[in-house]
Design a protein around this motif. Structure first.
Motif, PDB file in Angstrom:
ATOM      1  N   SER A  67       7.991  10.521  -9.345  1.00  0.00           N
ATOM      2  CA  SER A  67       8.699   9.853  -8.253  1.00  0.00           C
ATOM      3  C   SER A  67       7.755   9.546  -7.096  1.00  0.00           C
ATOM      4  O   SER A  67       7.750   8.423  -6.564  1.00  0.00           O
ATOM      5  N   ALA A  68       6.963  10.534  -6.692  1.00  0.00           N
ATOM      6  CA  ALA A  68       6.009  10.305  -5.601  1.00  0.00           C
ATOM      7  C   ALA A  68       4.932   9.318  -6.025  1.00  0.00           C
ATOM      8  O   ALA A  68       4.514   8.464  -5.231  1.00  0.00           O
ATOM      9  N   TRP A  69       4.466   9.416  -7.253  1.00  0.00           N
ATOM     10  CA  TRP A  69       3.431   8.516  -7.772  1.00  0.00           C
ATOM     11  C   TRP A  69       3.884   7.065  -7.673  1.00  0.00           C
ATOM     12  O   TRP A  69       3.115   6.184  -7.280  1.00  0.00           O
ATOM     13  N   LEU A  70       5.148   6.805  -8.001  1.00  0.00           N
ATOM     14  CA  LEU A  70       5.678   5.448  -7.896  1.00  0.00           C
ATOM     15  C   LEU A  70       5.911   5.050  -6.437  1.00  0.00           C
ATOM     16  O   LEU A  70       5.581   3.933  -6.030  1.00  0.00           O
ATOM     17  N   GLY A  71       6.474   5.958  -5.638  1.00  0.00           N
ATOM     18  CA  GLY A  71       6.783   5.635  -4.249  1.00  0.00           C
ATOM     19  C   GLY A  71       5.546   5.354  -3.416  1.00  0.00           C
ATOM     20  O   GLY A  71       5.569   4.521  -2.491  1.00  0.00           O
ATOM     21  N   GLU A  72       4.459   6.020  -3.721  1.00  0.00           N
ATOM     22  CA  GLU A  72       3.212   5.859  -2.964  1.00  0.00           C
ATOM     23  C   GLU A  72       2.506   4.548  -3.265  1.00  0.00           C
ATOM     24  O   GLU A  72       1.519   4.206  -2.618  1.00  0.00           O
ATOM     25  N   LYS A  73       3.010   3.783  -4.205  1.00  0.00           N
ATOM     26  CA  LYS A  73       2.400   2.509  -4.559  1.00  0.00           C
ATOM     27  C   LYS A  73       2.826   1.370  -3.638  1.00  0.00           C
ATOM     28  O   LYS A  73       2.165   0.328  -3.596  1.00  0.00           O
ATOM     29  N   PHE A  74       3.933   1.537  -2.906  1.00  0.00           N
ATOM     30  CA  PHE A  74       4.523   0.421  -2.171  1.00  0.00           C
ATOM     31  C   PHE A  74       4.714   0.754  -0.690  1.00  0.00           C
ATOM     32  O   PHE A  74       4.987   1.897  -0.328  1.00  0.00           O
ATOM     33  N   ALA A  75       4.612  -0.281   0.167  1.00  0.00           N
ATOM     34  CA  ALA A  75       4.904  -0.138   1.594  1.00  0.00           C
ATOM     35  C   ALA A  75       6.408  -0.023   1.807  1.00  0.00           C
ATOM     36  O   ALA A  75       7.210  -0.407   0.940  1.00  0.00           O
ATOM     37  N   ALA A  76       6.805   0.502   2.973  1.00  0.00           N
ATOM     38  CA  ALA A  76       8.210   0.834   3.216  1.00  0.00           C
ATOM     39  C   ALA A  76       9.141  -0.366   3.133  1.00  0.00           C
ATOM     40  O   ALA A  76      10.286  -0.239   2.694  1.00  0.00           O
ATOM     41  N   ASP A  77       8.674  -1.561   3.536  1.00  0.00           N
ATOM     42  CA  ASP A  77       9.577  -2.709   3.569  1.00  0.00           C
ATOM     43  C   ASP A  77       9.889  -3.274   2.185  1.00  0.00           C
ATOM     44  O   ASP A  77      10.801  -4.088   2.037  1.00  0.00           O
ATOM     45  N   ILE A  78       9.157  -2.849   1.170  1.00  0.00           N
ATOM     46  CA  ILE A  78       9.467  -3.277  -0.203  1.00  0.00           C
ATOM     47  C   ILE A  78       9.553  -2.073  -1.141  1.00  0.00           C
ATOM     48  O   ILE A  78       9.641  -2.237  -2.362  1.00  0.00           O
ATOM     49  N   ARG A  79       9.545  -0.864  -0.598  1.00  0.00           N
ATOM     50  CA  ARG A  79       9.444   0.346  -1.420  1.00  0.00           C
ATOM     51  C   ARG A  79      10.678   0.548  -2.296  1.00  0.00           C
ATOM     52  O   ARG A  79      10.553   0.939  -3.459  1.00  0.00           O
ATOM     53  N   TYR A  80      11.845   0.325  -1.744  1.00  0.00           N
ATOM     54  CA  TYR A  80      13.072   0.499  -2.537  1.00  0.00           C
ATOM     55  C   TYR A  80      13.046  -0.470  -3.721  1.00  0.00           C
ATOM     56  O   TYR A  80      13.266  -0.078  -4.876  1.00  0.00           O
ATOM     57  N   SER A  81      12.754  -1.748  -3.457  1.00  0.00           N
ATOM     58  CA  SER A  81      12.719  -2.748  -4.523  1.00  0.00           C
ATOM     59  C   SER A  81      11.630  -2.435  -5.533  1.00  0.00           C
ATOM     60  O   SER A  81      11.851  -2.477  -6.755  1.00  0.00           O
ATOM     61  N   GLY A  82      10.429  -2.123  -5.040  1.00  0.00           N
ATOM     62  CA  GLY A  82       9.305  -1.855  -5.928  1.00  0.00           C
ATOM     63  C   GLY A  82       9.546  -0.656  -6.823  1.00  0.00           C
ATOM     64  O   GLY A  82       9.339  -0.712  -8.045  1.00  0.00           O
ATOM     65  N   MET A  83      10.007   0.459  -6.230  1.00  0.00           N
ATOM     66  CA  MET A  83      10.278   1.664  -7.013  1.00  0.00           C
ATOM     67  C   MET A  83      11.417   1.451  -7.997  1.00  0.00           C
ATOM     68  O   MET A  83      11.322   1.829  -9.173  1.00  0.00           O
ATOM     69  N   ALA A  84      12.502   0.871  -7.516  1.00  0.00           N
ATOM     70  CA  ALA A  84      13.693   0.728  -8.352  1.00  0.00           C
ATOM     71  C   ALA A  84      13.410  -0.143  -9.562  1.00  0.00           C
ATOM     72  O   ALA A  84      13.748   0.215 -10.704  1.00  0.00           O
ATOM     73  N   VAL A  85      12.777  -1.298  -9.354  1.00  0.00           N
ATOM     74  CA  VAL A  85      12.520  -2.211 -10.466  1.00  0.00           C
ATOM     75  C   VAL A  85      11.508  -1.601 -11.435  1.00  0.00           C
ATOM     76  O   VAL A  85      11.702  -1.651 -12.662  1.00  0.00           O
ATOM     77  N   THR A  86      10.447  -1.000 -10.916  1.00  0.00           N
ATOM     78  CA  THR A  86       9.444  -0.382 -11.785  1.00  0.00           C
ATOM     79  C   THR A  86      10.072   0.685 -12.664  1.00  0.00           C
ATOM     80  O   THR A  86       9.900   0.706 -13.893  1.00  0.00           O
ATOM     81  N   PHE A  87      10.799   1.600 -12.038  1.00  0.00           N
ATOM     82  CA  PHE A  87      11.399   2.718 -12.766  1.00  0.00           C
ATOM     83  C   PHE A  87      12.441   2.255 -13.767  1.00  0.00           C
ATOM     84  O   PHE A  87      12.470   2.697 -14.916  1.00  0.00           O
ATOM     85  N   GLN A  88      13.310   1.330 -13.340  1.00  0.00           N
ATOM     86  CA  GLN A  88      14.428   0.949 -14.201  1.00  0.00           C
ATOM     87  C   GLN A  88      14.007   0.037 -15.341  1.00  0.00           C
ATOM     88  O   GLN A  88      14.611   0.092 -16.420  1.00  0.00           O
ATOM     89  N   VAL A  89      12.996  -0.797 -15.143  1.00  0.00           N
ATOM     90  CA  VAL A  89      12.479  -1.592 -16.262  1.00  0.00           C
ATOM     91  C   VAL A  89      11.898  -0.656 -17.318  1.00  0.00           C
ATOM     92  O   VAL A  89      12.167  -0.787 -18.516  1.00  0.00           O
ATOM     93  N   SER A  90      11.113   0.321 -16.876  1.00  0.00           N
ATOM     94  CA  SER A  90      10.551   1.289 -17.805  1.00  0.00           C
ATOM     95  C   SER A  90      11.652   2.116 -18.465  1.00  0.00           C
ATOM     96  O   SER A  90      11.608   2.394 -19.665  1.00  0.00           O
ATOM     97  N   SER A  91      12.653   2.490 -17.672  1.00  0.00           N
ATOM     98  CA  SER A  91      13.759   3.281 -18.196  1.00  0.00           C
ATOM     99  C   SER A  91      14.525   2.514 -19.262  1.00  0.00           C
ATOM    100  O   SER A  91      14.925   3.077 -20.290  1.00  0.00           O
ATOM    101  N   THR A  92      14.729   1.230 -19.046  1.00  0.00           N
ATOM    102  CA  THR A  92      15.432   0.412 -20.028  1.00  0.00           C
ATOM    103  C   THR A  92      14.645   0.324 -21.330  1.00  0.00           C
ATOM    104  O   THR A  92      15.201   0.475 -22.425  1.00  0.00           O
TER     105      THR A  92
END
Length: 436
Positions: A346-371
């Motif tokens: 979770s931290a590894w993914l969250g640390e990749k993105f700035a705050a203004d796009i972090r929700y979008s970046g984390m959510a899409v990355t995680f959920q595409v992989s999850s799918t």
């Protein structure tokens, strides 16, 4: 507020995953028998296909909730995902069976599963950020992992809720017993809503909103992710594959394997899974704390290597017929392999993105992989097992080893981020950072 945010994220996530993982267990034990008028093996395959359908809806939820989570706040989106998830699960407990309404029964199940998946698509990233963005730099891994601990906690809750009814006479269990844990979602939603309503918006989001006052016109967050972070997105998706596949393989495929190949009773398999998940609750933050000290990459890479080395011994243990061996096999799967990769994830993914796009970046990355991995892993594994005669897990083991190899490559090619100071807006980062 930091402690309140972590507890809210943990408990809210546990309740959300109670709903989601309850479906996973029911997809193994109940749905093939009451929603699909098919040969037992084909019905199990069809049931796992509906499990995969929920994962297909996750990226859509990630896009919508990620966008508005970056625009109007993490907390507001989390309240919506909570209500959607709970209502869908409650409705599942009221569904008529195939013998009552025919094909309308599995179709209704699929629709509700899509609603579940859509809600979870926004839940994980939002809950992670609510905890992580309230934490300091030295404890980001631990704070983010709290949401990860919510998943096995939800699994324990789901299993404990289902076990007393699973011990009933089969006819009564399939008629009404399995429905009760789903209906309990209504009570759990009220508890989770109360907890989340007491948490303030995160400091990172508030700082980002303040910084953006000088620039009212903003790009769509997801477009920024695709334009400036394409390699980061791909790296995160690939790195998450093995970890996310293991968690659903354990909760669904391995339980089915233990019952049908290992000869274990249904109640025994669920009981051992519950004990293992209790350990898993603490293993996830333990490895996350380690990653706060030595870095995300070495801990996650060790988990991928452990997955390659241990997957065949795990199947040997599960199929041996021994209760102790079953416990050992499941313990190697989740509290070791999954927790080593999943604790820092979770931290590894969250640390990749700035705050203004972090929700979008984390959510899409995680959920595409999850799918790709978690959603289809039980289906692929079941098909591979059937190709192997129904009892030989060799091809399933090779399948998981391949996932571990590609995830290990992603870990090795990513930048270490555990000591990184997170950016508030993408304006603070240079385009070259897109390869993180």
């Amino acid at each position: 507020m930091r402690r309140r945010a972590m507890w809210s994220s943990y408990l809210g996530s546990a309740i959300e995953y109670y709903d989601f993982l309850l479906y996973g267990i029911a997809a193994t034990l109940v749905f093939p028998k009451i929603f699909f008028a098919l040969d037992p093996k084909v019905a199990t395959l069809a049931s796992f296909a509906t499990l995969a359908v929920g994962y297909v809806a996750r990226p859509a939820g990630a896009i919508m909730f990620g966008h508005w989570g970056d625009r109007i706040g993490r907390k507001k989106m989390l309240m919506i995902t909570l209500y959607m998830m709970g209502l869908a699960s409650f409705a599942m407990g009221l569904l008529p069976t195939y013998h009552t309404i025919g094909m309308a029964a599995p179709m209704a199940l699929i629709v509700l599963r899509l609603v579940q998946g859509f809600a979870v698509g926004g839940e994980w990233a939002g809950a992670t950020l609510l905890s992580m963005e309230h934490a300091g730099k030295k404890s980001r891994g631990f704070a983010a992992s709290i949401v990860g601990s919510g998943a096995p906690s939800g699994a324990v809750m789901a299993t404990l809720a289902l076990m007393p009814f699973a011990a009933m006479e089969q006819e009564a269990f399939l008629s009404w017993g399995w429905r009760v844990p789903f209906l309990l979602s209504a009570i759990l939603v009220v508890i989770a809503a109360y907890l989340r309503s007491s948490v303030e918006e995160t400091p990172d989001f508030l700082a980002m909103m303040e910084a953006r006052k000088a620039q009212p016109k903003r790009d769509i967050p997801l477009l920024v992710v695709f334009r400036r972070y394409p390699r980061t997105l791909v790296n995160g998706v690939i790195g998450s594959l093995a970890c996310l596949a293991m968690t659903t393989l354990t909760a669904t495929f391995m339980i089915n394997f233990a019952i049908n190949v290992g000869g274990h009773a249904q109640s025994t398999a669920l009981g051992m899974l519950t004990l293992v998940n209790v350990i898993h609750i603490f293993a996830i933050p333990a490895f996350a704390i380690l990653s706060d000290r030595v870095g995300r990459k070495p801990v996650m890479l060790a988990g991928a290597i452990a997955g390659m080395a241990l997957i065949f011994p795990i199947f040997e243990l599960i199929s041996s017929g021994s209760k102790l061996a079953l416990f050992a096999g499941l313990a190697l799967a989740n509290p070791v392999i999954h927790a080593m990769m999943g604790g820092p994830l979770s931290a590894w993914l969250g640390e990749k993105f700035a705050a203004d796009i972090r929700y979008s970046g984390m959510a899409v990355t995680f959920q595409v992989s999850s799918t790709i991995s978690a959603g289809f892993a039980p289906l692929v594994a079941t098909w591979l097992l059937m190709r192997g005669g129904g009892s030989d897990p060799t091809m399933v083991g090779v399948f998981f080893i391949v996932l571990c190899v590609v995830s290990a490559i992603a870990f090795m090619t990513s930048q270490e981020s555990f000591q990184k100071t997170l950016a508030v807006t993408t304006d603070e980062e240079k385009p070259a950072s897109a390869g993180n």
